[in-house]
Design an enzyme around this catalytic site. Structure first.
Site, PDB file in Angstrom:
ATOM      1  N   GLU A   1     108.339   5.426  25.613  1.00  0.00           N
ATOM      2  CA  GLU A   1     109.205   5.455  26.797  1.00  0.00           C
ATOM      3  C   GLU A   1     108.361   5.055  27.995  1.00  0.00           C
ATOM      4  OE1 GLU A   1     111.107   8.994  29.588  1.00  0.00           O
ATOM      5  OE2 GLU A   1     111.233   9.214  27.408  1.00  0.00           O
TER       6      GLU A   1
ATOM      7  N   GLU B   1     110.598   8.234  38.582  1.00  0.00           N
ATOM      8  CA  GLU B   1     111.427   9.425  38.596  1.00  0.00           C
ATOM      9  C   GLU B   1     111.202  10.145  39.914  1.00  0.00           C
ATOM     10  OE1 GLU B   1     111.798  11.390  34.368  1.00  0.00           O
ATOM     11  OE2 GLU B   1     109.723  10.731  34.678  1.00  0.00           O
TER      12      GLU B   1
END
Length: 285
Positions: A166, A171
């Site tokens: 990933e 974020e």
């Protein structure tokens, strides 16, 4: 010279020019495309040493979401996905901007979840291996807001998550003035090798402004960027468990205004709606 001979020579010249043009275009080809929709872009070997060329983009100038490029992310049982929704109230396109909105659910009879939120992914419609992606967006803050831009493997090369890896381009939590940029894999999560090498970093930003988030992805490293500047680099390491580098396969893009979860904390409904406002997405190889 007869008219016929002159016409034949002119025609042959035009054909030759066309063939030369095609050859020139082919020589400038930067990607090899595959998949049932020709949607997988694998950068040609050696391109990482040359100037980036734009191969795919969405400027969000159309009146509705381009469904040839994106799908609204359905709900799932992961912490990030439990409030994902295709509800129209979670999406808006206006003046070249895409608004992904986290809201209080207006109809808990039709859907019992307290909150709904919007997100898009390019799964099955666009994926790429190596290159550069940039996403220009503005992140609104709210307690429990967790906007993210990230990537997952398009094909199952190594097995179930997290074996395929990933890549978290960005974020953002709550009202923070920083972002997290991270890689996850079997190596970092299951073998606990998240410091050999360090698998993530942070970068300061102005959360009230539009910022450009991105990565430059090479066969031997991933460079994370904010507003064109490299903030963190995750290298491919020799002599360690092979699961350290699952990043040798095509990945698709996810852009979502996530809500809630153990990391970000509880959602405060009085601070909703909250939005991630996306200006454009551009991919280079």
């Amino acid at each position: 010279m007869s008219y016929l001979s002159s016409h034949i020579q002119l025609t042959m010249k035009r054909i030759l020019l066309m063939l030369l043009a095609v050859a020139a275009i082919s020589s400038c080809k930067v990607t090899n495309r595959s998949g049932n929709r020709q949607h997988i872009y694998v950068q040609k070997q050696g391109r990482e040493h040359k100037t980036w060329k734009l191969v795919w983009q969405d400027e969000f100038n159309q009146p509705q979401l381009d469904t040839s490029r994106w799908t609204r992310i359905p709900p799932n049982n992961a912490a990030w996905g439990k409030h994902m929704s295709s509800n129209e109230a979670c999406y808006r396109l206006d003046s070249g901007l895409l608004y992904l909105r986290g809201i209080v659910n207006p109809d808990t009879v039709a859907d019992p979840r307290p909150f709904l939120t919007g997100g898009i992914w390019s799964k099955g419609k666009f994926a790429f291996q190596y290159g550069r992606i940039e996403i220009r967006a503005k992140l609104e803050g709210a307690q429990g807001a967790w906007p993210a831009m990230w990537m997952l493997a398009e094909q199952d090369k190594y097995g179930k998550y997290p074996k395929n890896g990933e890549i978290d381009i960005m974020e953002h939590l709550n009202h923070d003035q920083l972002i997290y940029q991270t890689t996850h894999s079997w190596y970092t999560l299951e073998l606990k090798q998240d410091k050999n090498p360090p698998h993530g970093g942070t970068a300061k930003l102005d959360p009230l402004a539009f910022n450009t988030f991105g990565i430059s992805w090479y066969p031997d490293r991933i460079e994370f960027q904010l507003n064109g500047k490299t903030t963190f680099t995750y290298p491919r390491v020799q002599g360690v468990d092979p699961s350290q580098w699952p990043y040798d396969q095509p990945f698709y893009i996810l852009i979502d205004q996530q809500l809630g979860g153990d990391w970000v904390g509880k959602v405060h409904p009085e601070q909703l709606p909250v939005q991630m406002i996306v200006d454009w997405v551009r991919v280079y190889q």
